[in-house]
Design a protein around this motif. Sequence first.
Motif, PDB file in Angstrom:
ATOM      1  N   ALA A 368      51.681  54.689   4.289  1.00  0.00           N
ATOM      2  CA  ALA A 368      52.487  55.543   5.160  1.00  0.00           C
ATOM      3  C   ALA A 368      53.239  56.609   4.386  1.00  0.00           C
ATOM      4  N   LEU A 369      53.341  56.459   3.054  1.00  0.00           N
ATOM      5  CA  LEU A 369      54.135  57.403   2.268  1.00  0.00           C
ATOM      6  C   LEU A 369      53.639  58.832   2.431  1.00  0.00           C
ATOM      7  N   GLY A 370      52.305  59.003   2.506  1.00  0.00           N
ATOM      8  CA  GLY A 370      51.763  60.348   2.638  1.00  0.00           C
ATOM      9  C   GLY A 370      52.096  61.024   3.943  1.00  0.00           C
ATOM     10  N   ASN A 371      52.548  60.261   4.936  1.00  0.00           N
ATOM     11  CA  ASN A 371      52.853  60.859   6.234  1.00  0.00           C
ATOM     12  C   ASN A 371      54.254  61.446   6.301  1.00  0.00           C
ATOM     13  N   PHE A 372      55.021  61.316   5.222  1.00  0.00           N
ATOM     14  CA  PHE A 372      56.302  62.017   5.140  1.00  0.00           C
ATOM     15  C   PHE A 372      56.011  63.432   4.661  1.00  0.00           C
ATOM     16  N   ASP A 373      55.501  64.260   5.553  1.00  0.00           N
ATOM     17  CA  ASP A 373      55.018  65.578   5.168  1.00  0.00           C
ATOM     18  C   ASP A 373      55.377  66.600   6.235  1.00  0.00           C
ATOM     19  N   GLY A 374      54.828  67.809   6.066  1.00  0.00           N
ATOM     20  CA  GLY A 374      55.158  68.883   6.985  1.00  0.00           C
ATOM     21  C   GLY A 374      54.685  68.657   8.399  1.00  0.00           C
ATOM     22  N   ILE A 375      53.774  67.710   8.606  1.00  0.00           N
ATOM     23  CA  ILE A 375      53.319  67.399   9.963  1.00  0.00           C
ATOM     24  C   ILE A 375      54.372  66.569  10.685  1.00  0.00           C
ATOM     25  N   SER A 376      54.835  65.506  10.040  1.00  0.00           N
ATOM     26  CA  SER A 376      55.837  64.651  10.677  1.00  0.00           C
ATOM     27  C   SER A 376      57.157  65.376  10.875  1.00  0.00           C
ATOM     28  N   TYR A 377      57.466  66.344  10.018  1.00  0.00           N
ATOM     29  CA  TYR A 377      58.715  67.085  10.129  1.00  0.00           C
ATOM     30  C   TYR A 377      58.528  68.349  10.977  1.00  0.00           C
ATOM     31  N   ALA A 378      57.826  69.334  10.417  1.00  0.00           N
ATOM     32  CA  ALA A 378      57.770  70.654  11.058  1.00  0.00           C
ATOM     33  C   ALA A 378      56.926  70.664  12.318  1.00  0.00           C
ATOM     34  N   LYS A 379      55.724  70.086  12.248  1.00  0.00           N
ATOM     35  CA  LYS A 379      54.890  70.081  13.452  1.00  0.00           C
ATOM     36  C   LYS A 379      55.556  69.255  14.542  1.00  0.00           C
ATOM     37  N   GLY A 380      56.073  68.089  14.161  1.00  0.00           N
ATOM     38  CA  GLY A 380      56.731  67.249  15.162  1.00  0.00           C
ATOM     39  C   GLY A 380      57.869  67.953  15.850  1.00  0.00           C
ATOM     40  N   ALA A 381      58.702  68.668  15.078  1.00  0.00           N
ATOM     41  CA  ALA A 381      59.809  69.407  15.679  1.00  0.00           C
ATOM     42  C   ALA A 381      59.292  70.507  16.600  1.00  0.00           C
ATOM     43  N   SER A 382      58.223  71.193  16.185  1.00  0.00           N
ATOM     44  CA  SER A 382      57.648  72.248  17.020  1.00  0.00           C
ATOM     45  C   SER A 382      57.071  71.676  18.305  1.00  0.00           C
ATOM     46  N   VAL A 383      56.445  70.509  18.201  1.00  0.00           N
ATOM     47  CA  VAL A 383      55.892  69.866  19.390  1.00  0.00           C
ATOM     48  C   VAL A 383      57.013  69.500  20.363  1.00  0.00           C
ATOM     49  N   LEU A 384      58.145  69.064  19.842  1.00  0.00           N
ATOM     50  CA  LEU A 384      59.267  68.761  20.731  1.00  0.00           C
ATOM     51  C   LEU A 384      59.767  70.022  21.435  1.00  0.00           C
ATOM     52  N   ARG A 385      59.735  71.149  20.764  1.00  0.00           N
ATOM     53  CA  ARG A 385      60.090  72.407  21.434  1.00  0.00           C
ATOM     54  C   ARG A 385      59.109  72.711  22.569  1.00  0.00           C
ATOM     55  N   GLN A 386      57.829  72.417  22.331  1.00  0.00           N
ATOM     56  CA  GLN A 386      56.850  72.612  23.394  1.00  0.00           C
ATOM     57  C   GLN A 386      57.040  71.606  24.525  1.00  0.00           C
ATOM     58  N   LEU A 387      57.455  70.386  24.187  1.00  0.00           N
ATOM     59  CA  LEU A 387      57.734  69.394  25.231  1.00  0.00           C
ATOM     60  C   LEU A 387      58.868  69.868  26.129  1.00  0.00           C
ATOM     61  N   ILE A 388      59.891  70.456  25.531  1.00  0.00           N
ATOM     62  CA  ILE A 388      61.010  70.979  26.330  1.00  0.00           C
ATOM     63  C   ILE A 388      60.524  72.109  27.239  1.00  0.00           C
ATOM     64  N   ALA A 389      59.647  72.968  26.707  1.00  0.00           N
ATOM     65  CA  ALA A 389      59.087  74.031  27.549  1.00  0.00           C
ATOM     66  C   ALA A 389      58.265  73.442  28.683  1.00  0.00           C
ATOM     67  N   HIS A 390      57.688  72.269  28.465  1.00  0.00           N
ATOM     68  CA  HIS A 390      56.808  71.631  29.447  1.00  0.00           C
ATOM     69  C   HIS A 390      57.598  70.920  30.548  1.00  0.00           C
ATOM     70  N   VAL A 391      58.682  70.211  30.154  1.00  0.00           N
ATOM     71  CA  VAL A 391      59.410  69.396  31.143  1.00  0.00           C
ATOM     72  C   VAL A 391      60.809  69.915  31.449  1.00  0.00           C
ATOM     73  N   GLY A 392      61.325  70.839  30.638  1.00  0.00           N
ATOM     74  CA  GLY A 392      62.678  71.344  30.833  1.00  0.00           C
ATOM     75  C   GLY A 392      63.671  70.600  29.955  1.00  0.00           C
ATOM     76  N   ASP A 393      64.713  71.312  29.549  1.00  0.00           N
ATOM     77  CA  ASP A 393      65.673  70.725  28.614  1.00  0.00           C
ATOM     78  C   ASP A 393      66.478  69.597  29.251  1.00  0.00           C
ATOM     79  N   GLU A 394      66.787  69.718  30.528  1.00  0.00           N
ATOM     80  CA  GLU A 394      67.578  68.678  31.192  1.00  0.00           C
ATOM     81  C   GLU A 394      66.821  67.350  31.216  1.00  0.00           C
ATOM     82  N   ALA A 395      65.532  67.405  31.568  1.00  0.00           N
ATOM     83  CA  ALA A 395      64.735  66.181  31.588  1.00  0.00           C
ATOM     84  C   ALA A 395      64.543  65.630  30.179  1.00  0.00           C
ATOM     85  N   PHE A 396      64.360  66.525  29.230  1.00  0.00           N
ATOM     86  CA  PHE A 396      64.196  66.086  27.843  1.00  0.00           C
ATOM     87  C   PHE A 396      65.439  65.340  27.369  1.00  0.00           C
ATOM     88  N   THR A 397      66.601  65.916  27.583  1.00  0.00           N
ATOM     89  CA  THR A 397      67.841  65.281  27.132  1.00  0.00           C
ATOM     90  C   THR A 397      68.067  63.955  27.842  1.00  0.00           C
TER      91      THR A 397
END
Length: 826
Positions: A368-397
């Motif tokens: 699992a050590l190799g998964n501490f990378d730009g995917i788990s950090y940067a991509k994951g954070a970007s995907v959460l931004r897309q999730l908020i665009a998908h469901v709305g910030d109120e539902a996300f929170t």
Amino acid sequence: MPSLTRAEATARAALLTVDAMEVDLDLDRGPEVFGSRTTIRFTCHDPGGRTFVDLRPRALHAVSLNGAALDPASLAEGRLVLTGLAAQNVLEVEATMGFSHDGQGLHRSTDPADDEDYVYGHLFLDAAPTVFACFDQPDLKAPYTVAVTAPEGWTVLGNGGATVTAPGRTELATTPPLATYFVTVCAGPWASVRDEHDGIPLGIHARRSLGTHLREQAGHVLETTRACFDHYHRLFGIRYPFGEYHQVFVPEFNAGAMENPGCVTFRDTMVFRGAATPDQVLQRSNTIAHEMAHMWFGDLVTMRWWDDLWLNESFAEYMAYRAVTEVTEFADAWVEFGVVSKMWGYAAERAPSTHPVAGSPAPDALSALGNFDGISYAKGASVLRQLIAHVGDEAFTAGVTEYLRSHAFGNGELAEFRAAMEVASGRSLAAWSAAWLETAGADRLAVEHGVLLRTPPADHPADRPHTLDVAAFAGGRELARVDVVAECDRTPVPGLDAVPPGAIVVPNASDLTWAEVSLDAATTDALVEGLADVPDADARAVVWVALLGAVHRAEVDPRTALAVFAAAWPRETSSAVLSRVALLVTTQVVPLFLPPAEQEPALARVADAADELLARAAGIRGDAGSALAVLAARVWARTGSDTDRLRRWAAGDGIPDVLEGDDDFRWGVLRRLATLGRLADDEIEAAEAADRSLAGSLAALGVRAVRPTSAAKEWAWGRLRDDTELSNHAALAVGGGFWVAPDPELVRPYVDRVGDLLVGMSARMGDDALSRVVTAMHPTRLVEEATATASGAILARADLTPGVRRAVVDADHELREALASRRRFG
């Protein structure tokens, strides 16, 4: 020693509940070893069963289970088998443990500034058994009660509030349930600043020799800490649950920081010894916000197994940038995210080691050590931004809050998080999760003839919807901006037909989605004249990321990127863009993608651009002008070839006022002189004598290693191969200078020996530390087919640890990108 497998962890978690951990450490036994006594109280759900406890001591003195002595000789490969378990059990273990020098376990370091020693615990990923006996997996959480004996005069900090009960004796308050890898003890003669906010005792701490700098910067650190606490309390409606909150800046730390509940550890270079640019202060503020977000995401609720690492890191990364944008002075923090974090993440997506955000295979802990990378950090954070665009910030929170409340002090996984989000949003997220979280790869976005083209990666096809915008710029003005939801591979973008030829057209201009952007040929041609005039910093960052990514993909000539740099960089206003782009041009574009004969002339162009920025900074008053001057001077110091000027700068003559007395800047100048072969041994010794700090000691190692002589390279190789006391940061300092050589023949003889070196170092250095050394010691800078052959031979070895193998895979990929570019562009 075997790494814990997921199957073993699942079976052990089904069998046991850990009720309490009591740990007593004796740190007053000298510089090499410490005493460890552990009492584990646990419940067995199948009385009569068997399991094992994890333990890696120097010497095991005594073990008893429910009062019956066990044979210490039964410990094998870090595991002590326990049989005949009762319903309620008490395991007692007494052992001698060894201090580490690689940043893992209980690390001990001597500060050369005053010869004071410091100890800190970093028990990630599987280092806890080197400090105390435990069931070392993230889903066997327990309350910890820790007591520490330390030399008199030391301050002891940890996860619970500290009480000094006798001279040299400290007891830490019992914690809420913690995963093993979050436990820490930090001990030494710390310089400290203490405060209180909203009922939470606060403390910031660093080595005594950094005390003056710590006190000078404490106000900003504490202001950021207070603002982030208020923000997270408002956002989640859940108060910080771990009592006191200490932030300890520790030496020779492998990562940027670690989210130990109640006692966060940071790399101590974040206590700045000299001038700090706005992007450096932003990165520190962001790290403070990131680690604090972990108090909820990771600490309060911990992933059940390492394949759901994203539930820790993606959320902390997103929440941190959201926090610093909303409650600190860094309203443009997402620009830094784009040009730093996302650049890192896109590189990880291009590599053969790419993996999904969630559910990435982790059959054992070390894998699992190799998964501490730009995917788990940067991509994951970007995907959460897309999730908020998908469901709305109120539902996300609302979904996040419910997930945290329902799993507090326990563990969670993707399915449980998704269920909470589906309830909050009232829609199924199965297809969305499959595309964004459970499939690897980044789509490519491009605009052609008024149509947005979405191209999924062939190796990882998925139907990812993108919520984004497309903007066009010319003459320093924004000509158009169109919001787009791309749910298919061709999406019309109305309004672009009115954009004149020669405009700079930027897909994903606000950097809202995760996709590699391809710029059209007309836009690329317009960048030399027009990029600096684009009025939107986010869009400029997107363009830089797209341009440099295209260089790595052998789609754009590196000379084009250099031309854009020479024209646009000196006029850039974003500190994050200035700093990161200059770093990538000088450490990647020039040494990897340009042929050797073109490299020094290219560095001269970079130095000229730095002089332009210096001239511009001179005309700007106040902090803004000083910040630009620092950035420009640092770039010139690592690219300029005027040795007379470099010597004057090393003596403090002619440098910007803000850099007077800045030892770190002086070492940067000396490193460039050494690279050019213009620094003698006595000059290095004099510089070391003038700066007796840990930073100065490490800088001197790098300066010695970078010198272009066979003797210097032999010395550096020998230190890495033979010096068993070489710390993790010292190895990085030496390795970071080794491959720098104007004459490739100086380092060619070492290429075929790298594999043996790395395997030898793995015997004395853990994967977390060594994987970083691999990045420095892989011969990527020697861009030759023979190097690729040697790199392939390293990967063919069967004796690489998982962390080393993953780091070699990524370095090998970067080498092959450079080779492909040189084949195409000459």
